[in-house]
Scaffold this active site. Structure first.
Site, PDB file in Angstrom:
ATOM      1  N   ASN A  12      24.532 -31.341  -2.804  1.00 15.89           N
ATOM      2  CA  ASN A  12      25.924 -31.552  -3.248  1.00 15.89           C
ATOM      3  C   ASN A  12      26.173 -31.178  -4.705  1.00 15.89           C
ATOM      4  O   ASN A  12      27.321 -31.166  -5.147  1.00 15.89           O
ATOM      5  CB  ASN A  12      26.381 -33.007  -2.990  1.00 15.89           C
ATOM      6  CG  ASN A  12      26.277 -33.374  -1.528  1.00 15.89           C
ATOM      7  OD1 ASN A  12      26.836 -32.682  -0.678  1.00 15.89           O
ATOM      8  ND2 ASN A  12      25.526 -34.417  -1.202  1.00 15.89           N
ATOM      9  N   ARG A  19      33.504 -32.231  -7.241  1.00 15.93           N
ATOM     10  CA  ARG A  19      33.156 -33.444  -6.502  1.00 15.93           C
ATOM     11  C   ARG A  19      33.218 -34.653  -7.433  1.00 15.93           C
ATOM     12  O   ARG A  19      32.539 -34.683  -8.454  1.00 15.93           O
ATOM     13  CB  ARG A  19      31.731 -33.237  -5.979  1.00 15.93           C
ATOM     14  CG  ARG A  19      30.997 -34.461  -5.595  1.00 15.93           C
ATOM     15  CD  ARG A  19      29.495 -34.187  -5.645  1.00 15.93           C
ATOM     16  NE  ARG A  19      28.766 -35.283  -5.081  1.00 15.93           N
ATOM     17  CZ  ARG A  19      27.514 -35.578  -5.409  1.00 15.93           C
ATOM     18  NH1 ARG A  19      26.846 -34.830  -6.274  1.00 15.93           N
ATOM     19  NH2 ARG A  19      26.918 -36.589  -4.867  1.00 15.93           N
ATOM     20  N   TYR A  24      31.049 -37.389 -12.116  1.00 14.07           N
ATOM     21  CA  TYR A  24      30.132 -36.311 -12.486  1.00 14.07           C
ATOM     22  C   TYR A  24      30.700 -35.333 -13.516  1.00 14.07           C
ATOM     23  O   TYR A  24      29.979 -34.436 -13.966  1.00 14.07           O
ATOM     24  CB  TYR A  24      29.691 -35.542 -11.226  1.00 14.07           C
ATOM     25  CG  TYR A  24      28.960 -36.429 -10.243  1.00 14.07           C
ATOM     26  CD1 TYR A  24      27.698 -36.954 -10.552  1.00 14.07           C
ATOM     27  CD2 TYR A  24      29.519 -36.773  -9.010  1.00 14.07           C
ATOM     28  CE1 TYR A  24      27.026 -37.780  -9.666  1.00 14.07           C
ATOM     29  CE2 TYR A  24      28.857 -37.602  -8.110  1.00 14.07           C
ATOM     30  CZ  TYR A  24      27.613 -38.100  -8.449  1.00 14.07           C
ATOM     31  OH  TYR A  24      26.943 -38.929  -7.572  1.00 14.07           O
ATOM     32  N   ASN A  75      16.985 -32.901 -10.801  1.00 15.96           N
ATOM     33  CA  ASN A  75      17.997 -33.849 -10.358  1.00 15.96           C
ATOM     34  C   ASN A  75      17.942 -33.799  -8.835  1.00 15.96           C
ATOM     35  O   ASN A  75      18.570 -32.931  -8.221  1.00 15.96           O
ATOM     36  CB  ASN A  75      19.384 -33.464 -10.863  1.00 15.96           C
ATOM     37  CG  ASN A  75      20.430 -34.503 -10.440  1.00 15.96           C
ATOM     38  OD1 ASN A  75      20.146 -35.370  -9.612  1.00 15.96           O
ATOM     39  ND2 ASN A  75      21.622 -34.403 -11.009  1.00 15.96           N
ATOM     40  N   ALA A  78      20.807 -37.104  -3.936  1.00 10.17           N
ATOM     41  CA  ALA A  78      20.585 -38.202  -2.977  1.00 10.17           C
ATOM     42  C   ALA A  78      19.135 -38.286  -2.496  1.00 10.17           C
ATOM     43  O   ALA A  78      18.675 -39.359  -2.091  1.00 10.17           O
ATOM     44  CB  ALA A  78      21.532 -38.043  -1.794  1.00 10.17           C
ATOM     45  N   GLU A  99      12.982 -36.535 -14.590  1.00 12.26           N
ATOM     46  CA  GLU A  99      13.982 -36.845 -13.555  1.00 12.26           C
ATOM     47  C   GLU A  99      15.315 -37.058 -14.255  1.00 12.26           C
ATOM     48  O   GLU A  99      15.381 -37.771 -15.270  1.00 12.26           O
ATOM     49  CB  GLU A  99      13.554 -38.118 -12.818  1.00 12.26           C
ATOM     50  CG  GLU A  99      14.584 -38.620 -11.820  1.00 12.26           C
ATOM     51  CD  GLU A  99      14.184 -39.964 -11.191  1.00 12.26           C
ATOM     52  OE1 GLU A  99      13.004 -40.388 -11.339  1.00 12.26           O
ATOM     53  OE2 GLU A  99      15.060 -40.585 -10.578  1.00 12.26           O
ATOM     54  N   HIS A 101      19.642 -37.732 -13.866  1.00 15.10           N
ATOM     55  CA  HIS A 101      20.857 -38.051 -13.119  1.00 15.10           C
ATOM     56  C   HIS A 101      22.043 -37.960 -14.067  1.00 15.10           C
ATOM     57  O   HIS A 101      21.989 -38.501 -15.183  1.00 15.10           O
ATOM     58  CB  HIS A 101      20.779 -39.450 -12.510  1.00 15.10           C
ATOM     59  CG  HIS A 101      19.605 -39.585 -11.613  1.00 15.10           C
ATOM     60  ND1 HIS A 101      19.554 -38.998 -10.373  1.00 15.10           N
ATOM     61  CD2 HIS A 101      18.391 -40.159 -11.820  1.00 15.10           C
ATOM     62  CE1 HIS A 101      18.371 -39.233  -9.834  1.00 15.10           C
ATOM     63  NE2 HIS A 101      17.640 -39.924 -10.692  1.00 15.10           N
ATOM     64  N   ILE A 102      23.069 -37.292 -13.619  1.00 18.45           N
ATOM     65  CA  ILE A 102      24.270 -37.124 -14.444  1.00 18.45           C
ATOM     66  C   ILE A 102      24.935 -38.482 -14.671  1.00 18.45           C
ATOM     67  O   ILE A 102      25.324 -38.825 -15.787  1.00 18.45           O
ATOM     68  CB  ILE A 102      25.233 -36.139 -13.738  1.00 18.45           C
ATOM     69  CG1 ILE A 102      24.566 -34.757 -13.619  1.00 18.45           C
ATOM     70  CG2 ILE A 102      26.563 -36.055 -14.477  1.00 18.45           C
ATOM     71  CD1 ILE A 102      25.246 -33.829 -12.633  1.00 18.45           C
ATOM     72  N   SER A 103      25.035 -39.248 -13.597  1.00 13.83           N
ATOM     73  CA  SER A 103      25.655 -40.579 -13.691  1.00 13.83           C
ATOM     74  C   SER A 103      24.582 -41.622 -13.992  1.00 13.83           C
ATOM     75  O   SER A 103      23.378 -41.374 -13.807  1.00 13.83           O
ATOM     76  CB  SER A 103      26.337 -40.919 -12.365  1.00 13.83           C
ATOM     77  OG  SER A 103      25.374 -41.016 -11.319  1.00 13.83           O
ATOM     78  N   ARG A 108      25.681 -48.201 -10.534  1.00 16.41           N
ATOM     79  CA  ARG A 108      26.355 -47.867  -9.281  1.00 16.41           C
ATOM     80  C   ARG A 108      25.812 -48.712  -8.114  1.00 16.41           C
ATOM     81  O   ARG A 108      25.210 -49.751  -8.342  1.00 16.41           O
ATOM     82  CB  ARG A 108      26.232 -46.346  -9.049  1.00 16.41           C
ATOM     83  CG  ARG A 108      26.884 -45.542 -10.176  1.00 16.41           C
ATOM     84  CD  ARG A 108      26.769 -44.054  -9.956  1.00 16.41           C
ATOM     85  NE  ARG A 108      27.500 -43.631  -8.777  1.00 16.41           N
ATOM     86  CZ  ARG A 108      27.379 -42.429  -8.211  1.00 16.41           C
ATOM     87  NH1 ARG A 108      26.555 -41.531  -8.742  1.00 16.41           N
ATOM     88  NH2 ARG A 108      28.067 -42.118  -7.135  1.00 16.41           N
TER      89      ARG A 108
HETATM   90  C1  DQA Z   1      22.922 -38.096  -8.934  1.00 16.17           C
HETATM   91  C2  DQA Z   1      22.967 -39.568  -8.514  1.00 16.17           C
HETATM   92  C3  DQA Z   1      22.611 -39.716  -7.045  1.00 16.17           C
HETATM   93  O1  DQA Z   1      22.631 -41.087  -6.664  1.00 16.17           O
HETATM   94  C4  DQA Z   1      23.613 -38.966  -6.187  1.00 16.17           C
HETATM   95  O2  DQA Z   1      23.236 -39.034  -4.820  1.00 16.17           O
HETATM   96  C5  DQA Z   1      23.810 -37.563  -6.615  1.00 16.17           C
HETATM   97  C6  DQA Z   1      23.782 -37.222  -8.039  1.00 16.17           C
HETATM   98  C7  DQA Z   1      23.416 -37.889 -10.392  1.00 16.17           C
HETATM   99  O3  DQA Z   1      23.188 -36.797 -10.904  1.00 16.17           O
HETATM  100  O4  DQA Z   1      24.035 -38.778 -10.969  1.00 16.17           O
HETATM  101  O5  DQA Z   1      24.103 -36.687  -5.800  1.00 16.17           O
HETATM  102  O6  DQA Z   1      21.569 -37.661  -8.883  1.00 16.17           O
END
Ligand code: DQA
Length: 151
Positions: A12, A19, A24, A75, A78, A99, A101-103, A108
């Site tokens: 995604n 999205r 994001y 990244n 999911a 590792e 993650h943008i968020s 969350r």
């Molecule tokens: C993510 C956080 C994941 O939980 C989510 O499924 C994503 C993006 C992030 O970059 O914040 O698709 O990895």
């Protein structure tokens, strides 16, 4: 040690910018790639930048990285929360792994709080938006340099 870094993006993330922009942001994955390429030039790194919605493709790229890369920024999206297979592949890679993650996944839903990949990662970034990619790349460059200095 190789100065080639793989930046791998899971499912995604091809929709980045469209999205859930409230989570994001508005930058696209192409914007992120362009920024990373410019920074990699400054840091003396070369880059392979990939995205896939398929778990096996991410695993194949990690295997490829075993052959020629000095570090990985991933990244896993999911797959972070589900994939023992990606953890196993990363465990077969010797160099630094970040590792990303943008968020801020910890702010969350509870199902995002567990990461299989964190058991292997040398560092974990969450909640820095797409700026996190550049920060992660700087950290990988530092870790590659540190290893080279101790080799
Ligand atoms: C993510 C956080 C994941 O939980 C989510 O499924 C994503 C993006 C992030 O970059 O914040 O698709 O990895």
């Amino acid at each position: 040690m190789s100065r080639l870094v793989y930046i791998l993006n899971g499912p995604n993330l091809n929709l980045l910018g469209k999205r859930q922009p409230e989570i994001y942001g508005r930058a696209t994955l192409a914007d992120v790639e362009a920024e990373c390429r410019a920074l990699a030039g400054d840091l003396g790194l070369s880059l392979r930048f990939h995205q896939s919605n398929r778990e096996y493709e991410l695993i194949d790229w990690i295997h490829e990285a075993r052959e020629d890369a000095g570090g990985i920024v991933i990244n896993p999206a999911a797959f972070t929360h589900t994939s023992v297979a990606i953890l196993d592949a990363l465990n077969a890679f010797d160099g630094p792994v970040i590792e990303l993650h943008i968020s801020n996944v910890h702010k969350r839903e509870p199902f995002r709080h567990h990461s299989f990949v964190s058991a292997r990662a040398d560092g974990v970034m969450a909640g820095f938006g797409t700026q996190g990619y550049g920060l992660a790349l700087r950290r990988v460059a530092h870790l590659i340099d540190a290893r080279a200095a101790h080799a």
